[in-house]
Motif scaffolding. Structure first.
Motif, PDB file in Angstrom:
ATOM      1  N   UNK A  59       0.733  -1.056   0.265  1.00 55.63           N
ATOM      2  CA  UNK A  59       0.176  -0.072   0.288  1.00 55.63           C
ATOM      3  C   UNK A  59       0.766   1.173   0.023  1.00 55.63           C
ATOM      4  N   UNK A  60       1.971   1.093   0.694  1.00 54.58           N
ATOM      5  CA  UNK A  60       2.827   2.376   0.975  1.00 54.58           C
ATOM      6  C   UNK A  60       4.223   1.962   1.342  1.00 54.58           C
ATOM      7  N   UNK A  91       3.493  -0.355   4.489  1.00 56.39           N
ATOM      8  CA  UNK A  91       2.309  -1.221   4.992  1.00 56.39           C
ATOM      9  C   UNK A  91       2.004  -2.054   3.857  1.00 56.39           C
ATOM     10  N   UNK A 137      -0.412  -5.780   2.872  1.00 60.87           N
ATOM     11  CA  UNK A 137      -1.107  -7.022   3.154  1.00 60.87           C
ATOM     12  C   UNK A 137      -0.513  -8.275   2.603  1.00 60.87           C
TER      13      UNK A 137
END
Lengths: 179, 179
Positions: free
Chosen positions: B52-53, B60, B62
């Motif tokens: 995500x970043x 971050x 997943x």
């Protein structure tokens, strides 16, 4: 905010997280923060959150907003020579968020500041975040945000959080929980 | 891994995330990483992920593991004088993960290293993570992890990620995607 109001908000927060598929441990459920910022109108101004980790190196939280609830305008100032201030990435997980940051004002912003607090909202560059969408707010940048009609769950990934350093535009605000 | 195998794994990853309530944008779906580490046995060794970043200040992701899939043992070494190496917090969102780190070996570890790769697994201090449970892995610490029978979705909050610096115990591994 009474103890009963706070407890009701905490339970409502847990349900909203569960609806979004986010599981908390029993200990985390007990530690959900309810922040009305001392304004005494939680349904309108404030937010709920759970902090998963906050260290010198990184921070992660999930934020919960009730329908149309607004997190008041604030910024994260520099924290010493080596830290330009907290940088944060908001990722919408459920519901919808209207986020306002510094920049050209949007012609017809869809969110309105809470009634009676208009003077303390000064940035109107609108960013809409639906599930899966995210936005990174630079350090020391004024921002505020409001949930849509269904409320919202937002993951916040950031550098270290030092809530007591946050600077709110509204001088009435007493900071009592993390953003 | 063939292009078709990779695409099948990507679609399966998206479905597993959806089942866990995690929404991706169309662009993110196209960018889901499938990492077999060059071992050519993705169902057994490897993982899937979406970043995500990833910045100098925080990262971050997943992570998705298929049932019993194992992420091979590795560590995140220091990255210069000011960076002791990536520190990461694994938070289980769905399914179950058995995580192994340096420390006293657990008497009867419930996960077994992939057959034929046993020599490249050297730490056996077991930590079980169910939904809502999390664990922070210090920098430069050997670790590996395996999903339970239902697979797993794990949020990873960390300091900056520099995948190409990761050091795997298995010398056959070719690092081609982020952990």
């Amino acid at each position: 905010m009474t103890t009963i109001e706070r407890e009701e908000a905490r339970q409502r927060t847990i349900l909203q997280l569960e609806k979004a598929g986010i599981v908390l441990t029993a200990e985390e459920k007990a530690n959900v923060e309810v922040a009305d910022m001392g304004l005494g109108e939680l349904a309108v101004s404030g937010l709920q959150l759970i902090t998963y980790v906050n260290s010198e190196r990184y921070c992660a939280k999930d934020l919960v907003l009730f329908p149309r609830q607004t997190c008041p305008e604030h910024r994260h100032p520099p924290l010493g020579a080596d830290n330009p201030g907290k940088q944060e990435t908001f990722r919408c997980r459920a519901g919808r968020v209207l986020l306002y940051v510094e920049g050209p004002a949007t012609a017809a912003p869809r969110a309105k500041p809470p009634a009676g607090s208009e003077a303390y909202y000064t940035v109107f560059h609108e960013i809409e975040l639906n599930p899966g969408e995210q936005y990174t707010i630079p350090p020391n940048t004024l921002h505020w945000f409001q949930a849509g009609d269904e409320g919202a769950v937002v993951s916040e990934f950031s550098s270290m959080s030092r809530d007591e350093s946050d600077i709110f535009t509204d001088p009435r605000i007493l900071r009592d929980a993390g953003l």
